[in-house]
Scaffold this motif. Structure first.
Motif, PDB file in Angstrom:
ATOM      1  N   LEU A 180      -9.805  -0.258  10.616  1.00  0.00           N
ATOM      2  CA  LEU A 180      -9.212  -0.858   9.421  1.00  0.00           C
ATOM      3  C   LEU A 180      -9.716  -2.279   9.240  1.00  0.00           C
ATOM      4  O   LEU A 180     -10.312  -2.866  10.140  1.00  0.00           O
ATOM      5  CB  LEU A 180      -7.688  -0.891   9.581  1.00  0.00           C
ATOM      6  CG  LEU A 180      -6.985   0.466   9.604  1.00  0.00           C
ATOM      7  CD1 LEU A 180      -5.758   0.423  10.486  1.00  0.00           C
ATOM      8  CD2 LEU A 180      -6.600   0.864   8.192  1.00  0.00           C
ATOM      9  N   ASN A 220       0.826  -1.205   0.000  1.00  0.00           N
ATOM     10  CA  ASN A 220       0.000   0.000   0.000  1.00  0.00           C
ATOM     11  C   ASN A 220       0.857   1.250   0.000  1.00  0.00           C
ATOM     12  O   ASN A 220       0.604   2.193  -0.735  1.00  0.00           O
ATOM     13  CB  ASN A 220      -0.938   0.018   1.214  1.00  0.00           C
ATOM     14  CG  ASN A 220      -1.712   1.327   1.282  1.00  0.00           C
ATOM     15  OD1 ASN A 220      -2.358   1.709   0.316  1.00  0.00           O
ATOM     16  ND2 ASN A 220      -1.596   2.040   2.393  1.00  0.00           N
ATOM     17  N   GLU A 221       1.885   1.252   0.825  1.00  0.00           N
ATOM     18  CA  GLU A 221       2.684   2.477   0.920  1.00  0.00           C
ATOM     19  C   GLU A 221       3.488   2.717  -0.346  1.00  0.00           C
ATOM     20  O   GLU A 221       3.799   3.846  -0.680  1.00  0.00           O
ATOM     21  CB  GLU A 221       3.580   2.410   2.159  1.00  0.00           C
ATOM     22  CG  GLU A 221       2.725   2.571   3.412  1.00  0.00           C
ATOM     23  CD  GLU A 221       3.502   2.579   4.718  1.00  0.00           C
ATOM     24  OE1 GLU A 221       4.706   2.248   4.681  1.00  0.00           O
ATOM     25  OE2 GLU A 221       2.888   2.892   5.745  1.00  0.00           O
ATOM     26  N   ALA A 237      -5.040  -4.347   8.079  1.00  0.00           N
ATOM     27  CA  ALA A 237      -4.669  -2.941   8.243  1.00  0.00           C
ATOM     28  C   ALA A 237      -4.193  -2.284   6.949  1.00  0.00           C
ATOM     29  O   ALA A 237      -3.404  -1.348   6.984  1.00  0.00           O
ATOM     30  CB  ALA A 237      -3.609  -2.778   9.347  1.00  0.00           C
ATOM     31  N   ASN A 238      -4.649  -2.753   5.808  1.00  0.00           N
ATOM     32  CA  ASN A 238      -4.268  -2.097   4.555  1.00  0.00           C
ATOM     33  C   ASN A 238      -5.463  -1.464   3.856  1.00  0.00           C
ATOM     34  O   ASN A 238      -5.376  -1.072   2.706  1.00  0.00           O
ATOM     35  CB  ASN A 238      -3.553  -3.069   3.608  1.00  0.00           C
ATOM     36  CG  ASN A 238      -4.434  -4.211   3.158  1.00  0.00           C
ATOM     37  OD1 ASN A 238      -5.286  -4.670   3.908  1.00  0.00           O
ATOM     38  ND2 ASN A 238      -4.235  -4.673   1.935  1.00  0.00           N
ATOM     39  N   GLN A 239      -6.565  -1.387   4.547  1.00  0.00           N
ATOM     40  CA  GLN A 239      -7.729  -0.759   3.955  1.00  0.00           C
ATOM     41  C   GLN A 239      -8.612  -0.214   5.072  1.00  0.00           C
ATOM     42  O   GLN A 239      -8.779  -0.867   6.109  1.00  0.00           O
ATOM     43  CB  GLN A 239      -8.508  -1.807   3.154  1.00  0.00           C
ATOM     44  CG  GLN A 239      -9.325  -1.213   2.052  1.00  0.00           C
ATOM     45  CD  GLN A 239     -10.102  -2.256   1.276  1.00  0.00           C
ATOM     46  OE1 GLN A 239     -10.196  -3.419   1.676  1.00  0.00           O
ATOM     47  NE2 GLN A 239     -10.673  -1.855   0.173  1.00  0.00           N
ATOM     48  N   TRP A 240      -9.175   0.976   4.845  1.00  0.00           N
ATOM     49  CA  TRP A 240     -10.099   1.505   5.843  1.00  0.00           C
ATOM     50  C   TRP A 240     -11.358   0.653   5.825  1.00  0.00           C
ATOM     51  O   TRP A 240     -11.864   0.281   4.777  1.00  0.00           O
ATOM     52  CB  TRP A 240     -10.424   2.972   5.554  1.00  0.00           C
ATOM     53  CG  TRP A 240      -9.167   3.789   5.469  1.00  0.00           C
ATOM     54  CD1 TRP A 240      -8.637   4.346   4.353  1.00  0.00           C
ATOM     55  CD2 TRP A 240      -8.274   4.102   6.533  1.00  0.00           C
ATOM     56  NE1 TRP A 240      -7.463   4.985   4.655  1.00  0.00           N
ATOM     57  CE2 TRP A 240      -7.208   4.859   5.991  1.00  0.00           C
ATOM     58  CE3 TRP A 240      -8.259   3.820   7.910  1.00  0.00           C
ATOM     59  CZ2 TRP A 240      -6.145   5.334   6.758  1.00  0.00           C
ATOM     60  CZ3 TRP A 240      -7.200   4.295   8.673  1.00  0.00           C
ATOM     61  CH2 TRP A 240      -6.168   5.043   8.099  1.00  0.00           C
TER      62      TRP A 240
END
Ligand code: NAG
Ligand code: ZN
Length: 997
Positions: free
Chosen positions: A943, A172-173, A947-950
Motif C-alpha cells: 500500500l 475510503n471505506e 494505507a488508503n491506496q494500493w
C-alpha cells in the motif's frame, strides 16, 4: 477475463503463493482495471471548465474546524459552550449539504475526518446516500482527510502516519475512490516540517497548500513569484518519491478583505436590486477585480485561488453561497464588456490541476519552513516546548499504543475479548489521532482543552490495558492479574512498594533485543531479582532522592528504589521475578562529596570540583574527549511592555526580554550514589531545579534526568527554563535537528537557506523544533542529545546547544487562546513540575548515527512493564518473541496492527539517511514469510504510506523543478514477492493476510 478468474481466489493486488505468482508475472504488466462500480465524475474530472485566455479565479468555499482549541473537540462538534466561542461543526455540515443541493455548481471541501465521522454516524441512510452522491459528483470533496490537521513541529512521524491512516481509511471505506483526497491542506499549522511534506508525497498527494510562513520569506517569494514551488522533502529518497508541489495561499486561509459573507463577519452583502438605493454590485465587482489583479501579479499562472471561509464558518452556509453565486454571476457578466477575469467555484485539487496543466518549472526547495514569524518580534517558537508534560504524555502514549497494537495481533482474537473483559485499541488510536491536532500536542489550547486531550489518552490507555492483559494471558498461558504502574518516573507503584514477591513482565515493542534500566519504588533494603532462566541478576537498592519525594508529593511512600537492567527479546517479552530479602532502610549508599569522575567501560564523565557541574565527557572506545559544561538558566518572558513591540511571550510565541538568560545557580549541591548497576550524581540547583547525571554500567550514553518546577512567579516574572550544554566542539554556528523524528536538517545561526534573513530576535529567531534529537559537531566530535519529547532549542554560541524544558508565563500572547500559559493541577496548585531525560552520546561524526538512531528509537518505543503479585505460576511461559529473528539495526518495525479479521497492517522502515552510516546506510532485504514466529503470512499486498491506496495504483502528478534534471526512479526488482528491499529512509506499508500458527 483472466483477472476475474484470479480475483475469485484472493483479494486483488495480493501476491499469491509462488506458483501462482509465476502465472501472474506474465500478465501483470497490463493495466489492472478498477472494478468500476460507478461512473462517478469526482476528483479532477469534476472540475468546472476554465477559460484559457483569462485570469481564472478559483473560489474555494471551506471551513477550518480545529479538533479542539478554545473548546474541546466534543464541544466544537455539538456547538456547546458558545459563550467561549461560537462554533458548532454539526450545524456546519448540515447547512453545507443543504446548500450544495440547491445549486450543482457549488463546491465545498471538508478536511477533518474526526468531525466528519461523528456527523456521518448520525445521519439517516437517505442522507448518507445524498452525501455520497455529492461526493461522487465532486461537489463535496475531501482534502487532507486525516483525523485532524496535525501540528508539524511537535508531532512524531509515527503518530502522524497513524492519524492520517485512520482518517483516510474511513473515507475510503465510506466513499471509495471518490473519497480519496488528492491534496494535503495544512492551512493553519505554525510553520511547516520537511518530513510532513515527505510523508504527504508518500501518501500519494499531488500537492500541498498552506497559509503560514515567515513574513520575510513571503515577501521574497511574492517578489520572485515563488509562492508555488516544488518541495524536495528528503535528501535520501530518490526523487520524485518525496517531491511535493507546494502552494502558499494568498491570504492565510481567509477570504480577501471585504469579501467575508459568513454570519460571523460584517462585510456588506451583495445588494443587487437596482431599484433600491443601496445597490452595490458595481462597487463589489470593482473591488473584486482589483484584488484579483493584484493577486495575479505575485503568482505565475493565469489561475489564482481564494479561500472563501475561515474558522468554523458556514454554520449558516446560505449567507456565503447566496453571495458567492452572485459574485460569480456579476463578475463574469463583465466579460461581455471586455473583462478578462473568470470566476468559478473550485476546490484546491481543481486549482492544482490547472497549475499542473500549465506545464511550467517550479522553484525547488530542500529545507523547511521553520521557524515561523509573522512579524519582527513575533516568533512562533514557544510552542515547541509549551505544555511539556502533555508533550511527554503524548509521546509515551504513542509507545503504549504501539505495544497495544502489536499485542492485539500477537495475542490473537482473545486479546479483545478475554479473561479480563473487553479491551480495544481503537479508543486509544482515536485519542492519539486527536492529540496530533495543531492545537493539541502543540500546547496552544486552553487549559481545559489540554486536560481533555490528556483525559482521552488516559481513557484510551485503560481500554488498551484490558487488551494487553488479555493478550499476555494468552501468550503466557496463565491468567494472573496484571498491574500497571504509570508513575514509575516519580517512583510510585503501590504494588512494588508493598509486595514481598512479584514479577515484572517486560514487553519490548522494538524488532531488536533491548537492554533497559528499571527502577522500582520499594521499601525493603535487599531483593533478589532473577531472569526468565532463573539466573540471578545484579540489582541494587538505593534511597529515593529528595527531589523525587518532592515531585511525587503524597502519591507514594517508597523509601528506596530497586535498580537493575532488563533485557527483552524483539517484539516480545521476558519475565523477571523479584523477592524481598531484607526489610528496612538500605545501607547508606549516598555520599555528599561529588566524585570528580564517574565512568564505565564506554564513557568517562568529569565534574568540576568547585561547582559540581559537568566539565567533560569522554568516549573511551574512540578516545575522544570534549569539554562539556552544563547548567540551567531561565529567560525572562517579555510581558509586552517593550519599545520594539508589545508582543508578550505566550503559548505560541517565545519572546525573551533579554538575550542573556539568568543563571539559576552557579554551583550544585550534590549527592552521589555509586553501585554496580549505575552511578549517579544528584545535583540540586534550586528548590525548583534538580538533575540526576546517571551512567549505567553497560550504557554508551549518559542520562541527564531533569526535574523542573514549580517555576516561581512570586516575582511577577514569566520564566522560560533552558538547559545549556557548552562544549569545546567547533560548530561554526551550525547545529542539527530532526524533522518529526526522522531526517535531520542542518541549522545555521541567523541564517535561512532560501532568503536573506534580517534577524530581529537573536534567541527566539534561532529556535527550532527538536523532536527526538539534536546534535552539534565538528570534524572530530559529535555530541548528540536524544530527547524524550518534543522541545525547542538552539545553538546561540559556538559549541553550545540549549534546549527549552519548561515555561510558565503570565500573559496571553494574543493569538486567540486568551489565557496565559500558567499550568497548575490539583496535585500541583503551585505550578506543574516536569521531569524528563536527555540522553547524551559522544561519537565520531561518521558513526554517530549508528548510536543515536537506535537510541532515539528505543526512547520512542520503550518497553512496557506490567506486574503480577506473588510467586509465578510454574506453567507460565516466561519468554516470548513474535519474530523469528531480530531485524537488522537499520530496520525499524514501525507498525504492526490488526486491520481486519484476517489481516494485519505492517510497516517496515529503513531508519538511516543515505549519508549517515557506512555500516547502516545500505539497502536491507527482509523476507516477510520468515518474519513472524507465530503468524503464517498467507498473502501480501503493498500500500501507499497511509494505507488508503494500493501501491500499484498510485500515480501522482509529475512536476518539473527549475534547477535540476529529474532523476529517473530506478525500479528495483525484488527477488520474490516475499522479499522486500528497504533503501535508506524508505517506509514500506503492507497488508498481510495472516493466520496464527
Ligand atoms: C477501500 O475500500 C474498499 C471498500 O469500500 C475496499 O474494498 C478497498 O480494499 C479499500 N482500499 C484500500 C486500499 O484499502
Ligand atoms: Zn487551526
Amino acid at each position: 477475463m483472466i483477472f476475474s478468474l484470479f480475483s475469485n481466489m484472493a483479494a486483488r493486488h495480493e501476491c499469491l503463493s509462488v506458483g501462482l505468482l509465476l502465472i501472474f508475472s506474465g500478465v501483470l504488466s497490463f493495466p489492472v482495471g478498477q472494478d468500476t462500480k460507478q461512473s462517478a465524475t469526482c476528483g479532477y474530472e469534476s472540475c468546472h471548465a476554465t477559460k484559457p485566455n483569462m485570469l481564472n479565479v478559483h473560489l474555494v468555499p471551506h471551513t477550518h474546524d480545529d479538533v479542539g482549541w478554545l473548546k474541546t473537540v466534543d464541544q466544537y462538534y455539538y456547538g456547546d459552550r458558545n459563550d467561549i466561542q461560537h462554533a458548532g461543526v454539526q450545524y456546519i455540515l448540515d447547512s453545507v449539504v443543504d446548500q450544495l443541493l440547491k445549486n450543482p455548481d457549488r463546491r465545498f471541501i471538508y478536511v477533518e475526518t474526526a468531525f466528519f465521522y461523528r456527523w456521518w454516524k448520525q445521519q439517516s441512510s437517505g442522507m448518507q446516500q445524498t452525501v455520497k452522491q455529492l461526493v461522487n459528483e465532486g461537489r463535496l470533496e475531501f482534502v487532507n482527510g486525516g483525523w485532524c490537521m496535525s501540528d508539524e513541529a511537535t508531532t512524531h512521524y509515527s503518530a502522524v502516519i497513524d492519524q492520517m491512516t485512520m482518517g483516510l481509511r474511513f473515507l475510503n471505506e465510506t466513499f471509495g475512490p471518490c473519497g480519496r483526497p488528492r491534496v494535503a491542506w495544512h492551512i493553519d499549522p505554525f510553520g511547516h516540517a520537511r518530513e510532513h511534506a515527505s510523508m504527504f508525497a508518500q501518501m500519494g498527494y499531488d500537492g500541498l497548500f498552506f497559509g503560514r510562513l515567515d513574513y520575510q520569506d513571503r515577501d521574497r517569494r511574492m517578489k520572485d513569484k515563488e509562492q508555488e514551488l516544488l518541495w524536495r522533502a528528503s535528501d535520501t529518497l530518490t526523487p520524485p518519491m518525496a517531491d511535493l508541489f507546494t502552494g502558499i495561499l494568498p491570504n492565510g486561509y481567509n477570504p480577501p478583505e471585504g469579501f467575508c459573507w459568513d454570519q460571523s463577519c460584517s462585510d456588506p452583502p451583495i445588494r443587487d436590486d437596482p431599484d433600491l438605493e443601496d445597490y452595490n454590485v458595481d462597487d463589489v465587482v470593482k473591488r473584486f477585480l482589483a484584488i484579483a489583479s493584484s493577486q495575479a501579479k505575485v503568482y505565475k499562472t493565469n489561475h489564482i485561488i481564494m479561500t472563501m471561509g475561515s474558522d468554523f464558518q458556514y454554520e449558516n452556509a446560505n449567507l456565503w453561497y447566496k453571495n458567492l453565486d452572485k459574485l460569480i454571476h456579476y463578475v463574469n457578466a463583465q466579460q461581455t464588456n471586455g473583462s478578462r477575469v473568470n470566476v468559478l467555484y473550485s476546490t484546491p485539487s481543481c486549482y492544482l490541476q490547472e497549475l499542473h496543466r500549465a506545464n511550467l518549472s517550479w522553484a525547488l526547495k530542500t529545507d523547511d519552513f521553520f521557524p515561523y514569524a509573522d512579524n519582527a518580534h513575533h516568533f512562533w517558537t514557544g510552542y515547541f516546548t509549551s505544555r511539556p508534560a502533555l508533550k511527554r504524555y503524548e509521546r509515551i502514549s504513542n509507545s503504549n499504543l504501539q505495544a497495544c497494537n502489536q499485542l492485539e495481533v500477537l495475542g490473537g482474537p482473545g486479546s479483545r475479548r478475554g479473561l479480563f473483559g473487553e479491551g480495544d485499541s481503537q479508543t486509544m488510536k482515536k485519542a492519539m489521532a486527536v492529540a496530533q491536532h495543531h492545537d493539541a500536542v502543540s500546547g496552544t489550547e486552553k487549559q481545559h482543552v489540554a486536560n481533555d486531550y490528556a483525559r482521552k489518552l488516559a481513557n484510551g490507555w485503560q481500554r488498551c490495558q484490558v487488551l494487553v492483559s488479555n493478550s499476555l494471558a494468552a501468550l503466557t498461558g496463565v491468567s494472573a492479574e496484571r498491574i500497571y504502574c504509570d508513575n514509575l518516573n516519580i517512583s510510585v507503584c503501590p504494588l512494588t512498594e508493598s509486595s514481598k514477591k512479584f514479577s515484572v513482565n517486560v514487553y519490548n515493542p522494538l524488532a531488536r533485543p533491548v537492554t533497559w534500566p528499571v527502577s522500582l519504588p520499594v521499601n525493603g533494603s535487599a531483593y533478589t531479582v532473577s531472569d526468565a532462566q532463573g539466573k540471578s541478576v545484579d540489582c541494587q537498592v538505593v534511597p529515593v532522592s529528595q527531589a523525587t519525594q518532592n515531585v511525587r508529593r503524597s502519591q507514594g511512600f517508597a523509601i528506596n528504589e530497586l535498580v537493575f537492567q532488563v533485557q527483552a527479546p524483539p517484539l516480545g517479552y521476558t519475565t523477571y521475578s523479584v523477592s524481598l530479602r531484607q526489610d528496612g532502610p538500605p545501607p547508606a549508599a549516598t555520599h555528599h562529596r561529588t566524585p570528580t569522575v564517574i565512568q564505565n567501560k564506554f564513557l568517562k564523565v568529569t565534574f568540576d570540583p568547585d561547582t559540581n557541574l559537568l566539565s567533560s565527557l569522554s568516549n573511551l572506545e574512540t578516545k575522544q574527549t570534549i569539554k562539556l559544561a552544563q547548567n540551567f538558566y531561565w529567560y525572562n518572558a517579555s510581558d509586552g511592555n517593550n519599545v520594539d513591540s508589545k508582543q508578550p511571550s505566550g503559548a505560541y510565541i517565545f519572546r525573551p526580554n533579554s538575550s542573556t538568560p539568568f543563571i539559576i545557580s552557579r554551583t550544585a549541591k550534590t549527592e552521589t550514589v555509586q553501585t554496580s548497576v549505575m552511578q549517579e550524581v544528584r545535583q540540586w540547583f534550586a528548590p525548583w531545579v534538580s538533575q540526576v547525571v546517571r551512567l549505567y554500567t553497560d550504557s554508551r550514553d549518559l542520562e541527564l534526568e531533569w526535574t523542573v518546577g514549580p517555576l516561581p512567579i512570586d516575582d511577577n516574572l514569566g520564566k522560560e527554563v533552558i538547559t545549556r550544554l557548552d562544549t569545546s566542539i567547533k560548530t561554526s554556528e551550525m547545529f542539527y535537528t530532526d524533522s518529526n523524528g526522522r531526517e535531520v536538517l542542518q541549522r545555521k545561526k541567523d541564517f535561512r537557506p532560501t532568503w536573506h534573513l534580517k534577524q530581529s530576535e537573536p534567541i527566539a529567531g534561532n529556535y527550532y523544533p527538536i523532536n527526538s534529537r539534536a546534535f552539534i559537531k565538528d570534524d572530530e566530535d559529535q555530541l548528540t542529545v536524544v530527547t524524550d519529547r518534543s522541545q525547542g532549542g538552539g545553538s546561540i554560541q559556538n559549541g553550545s546547544l540549549e534546549i527549552m524544558l519548561h515555561r510558565r508565563l503570565l500573559y496571553d500572547d494574543v493569538r486567540g487562546v486568551a489565557e496565559p500559559l500558567n499550568e497548575t493541577s490539583s496535585i500541583f496548585p503551585d505550578g506543574l513540575v516536569v521531569r524528563g531525560r536527555l540522553l547524551l552520546s559522544l561519537d565520531r561524526p561518521s558513526t554517530a548515527a549508528d548510536t543515536h538512531r537506535p537510541l532515539a528509537e528505543q526512547v520512542v518505543l520503550q518497553p512496557l512493564l506490567t506486574f503480577t503479585d506473588g510467586g509465578l505460576n510454574p506453567n507460565t511461559q516466561l519468554e516470548f518473541s513474535g519474530l523469528q529473528a531480530a531485524l537488522p539495526p537499520a530496520v525499524h518495525l514501525l507498525t504492526l496492527t490488526q486491520w481486519d479479521k484476517d489481516s494485519v497492517l505492517l510497516r517496515l522502515e529503513h531508519q538511516f539517511q543515505s549519508w549517515e552510516s557506512k555500516l547502516n546506510s545500505q539497502p536491507v532485504t527482509i523476507n516477510l514469510q520468515k518474519l513472524f514466529s507465530t503468524l503464517d503470512v498467507l498473502g501480501v499486498s503493498e500500500l501507499n504510506l497511509s494505507a488508503n491506496q494500493w501501491k500499484d495504483e498510485m500515480t501522482r502528478f509529475d512536476w518539473t523543478p527549475q534547477t535540476d534534471q529529474k532523476p529517473l526512479l530506478k525500479m528495483v526488482r525484488e527477488p520474490s514477492v516475499w522479499e522486500v528491499t528497504l533503501r535508506p529512509m524508505e517506509i514500506r506499508t503492507f497488508l498481510l493476510r495472516v493466520s496464527l500458527k
